[in-house]
Write a protein that holds these residues in place. Structure first.
Motif, PDB file in Angstrom:
ATOM      1  N   UNK A 187       0.858  -1.091  -0.226  1.00  0.00           N
ATOM      2  CA  UNK A 187      -0.094   0.023   0.208  1.00  0.00           C
ATOM      3  C   UNK A 187       0.466   1.340  -0.074  1.00  0.00           C
ATOM      4  N   UNK A 188       0.441   2.370  -0.901  1.00  0.00           N
ATOM      5  CA  UNK A 188       1.195   3.514  -0.726  1.00  0.00           C
ATOM      6  C   UNK A 188       0.464   4.579   0.154  1.00  0.00           C
ATOM      7  N   UNK A 189       0.947   5.081   0.815  1.00  0.00           N
ATOM      8  CA  UNK A 189       0.745   6.247   1.774  1.00  0.00           C
ATOM      9  C   UNK A 189       1.414   7.470   2.009  1.00  0.00           C
ATOM     10  N   UNK A 244      -6.341  15.968  14.618  1.00  0.00           N
ATOM     11  CA  UNK A 244      -6.391  14.002  14.603  1.00  0.00           C
ATOM     12  C   UNK A 244      -5.518  13.382  13.597  1.00  0.00           C
ATOM     13  N   UNK A 245      -5.238  12.858  14.391  1.00  0.00           N
ATOM     14  CA  UNK A 245      -4.834  11.551  12.931  1.00  0.00           C
ATOM     15  C   UNK A 245      -5.918  11.221  12.464  1.00  0.00           C
ATOM     16  N   UNK A 246      -5.431  10.983  11.204  1.00  0.00           N
ATOM     17  CA  UNK A 246      -6.770  10.423  10.001  1.00  0.00           C
ATOM     18  C   UNK A 246      -6.253   9.238   9.766  1.00  0.00           C
ATOM     19  N   UNK A 247      -6.656   8.096   9.106  1.00  0.00           N
ATOM     20  CA  UNK A 247      -5.833   7.053   8.953  1.00  0.00           C
ATOM     21  C   UNK A 247      -6.453   7.031   7.170  1.00  0.00           C
ATOM     22  N   UNK A 248      -4.862   7.044   6.629  1.00  0.00           N
ATOM     23  CA  UNK A 248      -4.761   7.236   5.391  1.00  0.00           C
ATOM     24  C   UNK A 248      -5.118   6.077   4.637  1.00  0.00           C
TER      25      UNK A 248
END
Length: 152
Positions: free
Chosen positions: A4-6, A110-114
């Motif tokens: 996965x690319x993030x 906040x930390x959001x999911x990529x």
């Protein structure tokens, strides 16, 4: 993450699960049942449309057991513009848990999911990596259960 690319790129995030989705039919049978069910859910990587896509969920709480049972729970709240529900991931048989802070994005509250990626481990368990806007989470465990919960 292996497939996965993030990544942060020139002031924005580039995310792409294409390589992981291509490998998932090969990897899936080696994942424990709960991890396999979560990874192969049709909406998991449907970034454009699915309310069950992990992208943009916000990390809300981390619950670590202190009794050496190997339990861990991560709670994610829904993004108000995308999700109908939050997500709770319960891990069993945890042998490793880490949160590594990589970026410094001070304009986000906040930390959001990529995106995330679940890979089989040689011991029959799995490794779950979650790329967040400001950090990454790695969990090695026997299995996991992901439950979408109504946001109330």
């Amino acid at each position: 993450m292996k497939y996965v690319k993030a990544v942060w790129d020139d002031g924005g995030f580039e995310v792409d699960p294409t390589a992981y989705l291509a490998e998932l039919p090969r990897l899936g049978p080696d994942l424990p049942p709960g991890a396999r069910s979560f990874a192969t859910d049709p909406g998991h990587y449907d970034i454009a449309g699915a309310t069950r896509c992990v992208k943009d969920l916000e990390l809300a709480q981390v619950h670590v057991t202190t009794d050496k049972s190997g339990g861990l729970v991560l709670d994610f709240t829904p993004n108000q513009f995308k999700h109908d529900s939050g997500l709770r991931i319960s891990y069993s048989g945890v042998t490793h848990f880490s949160i590594d802070y990589e970026n410094s994005i001070d304009w986000m509250s906040a930390d959001a999911v990529l995106l995330d990626e679940i890979l089989p481990e040689e011991d029959g368990g799995c490794r779950h990596e979650i790329a967040l806007t400001d950090a990454s989470i790695t969990v090695r465990c026997a299995d996991l259960q992901a439950v979408w919960e109504d946001a109330t």
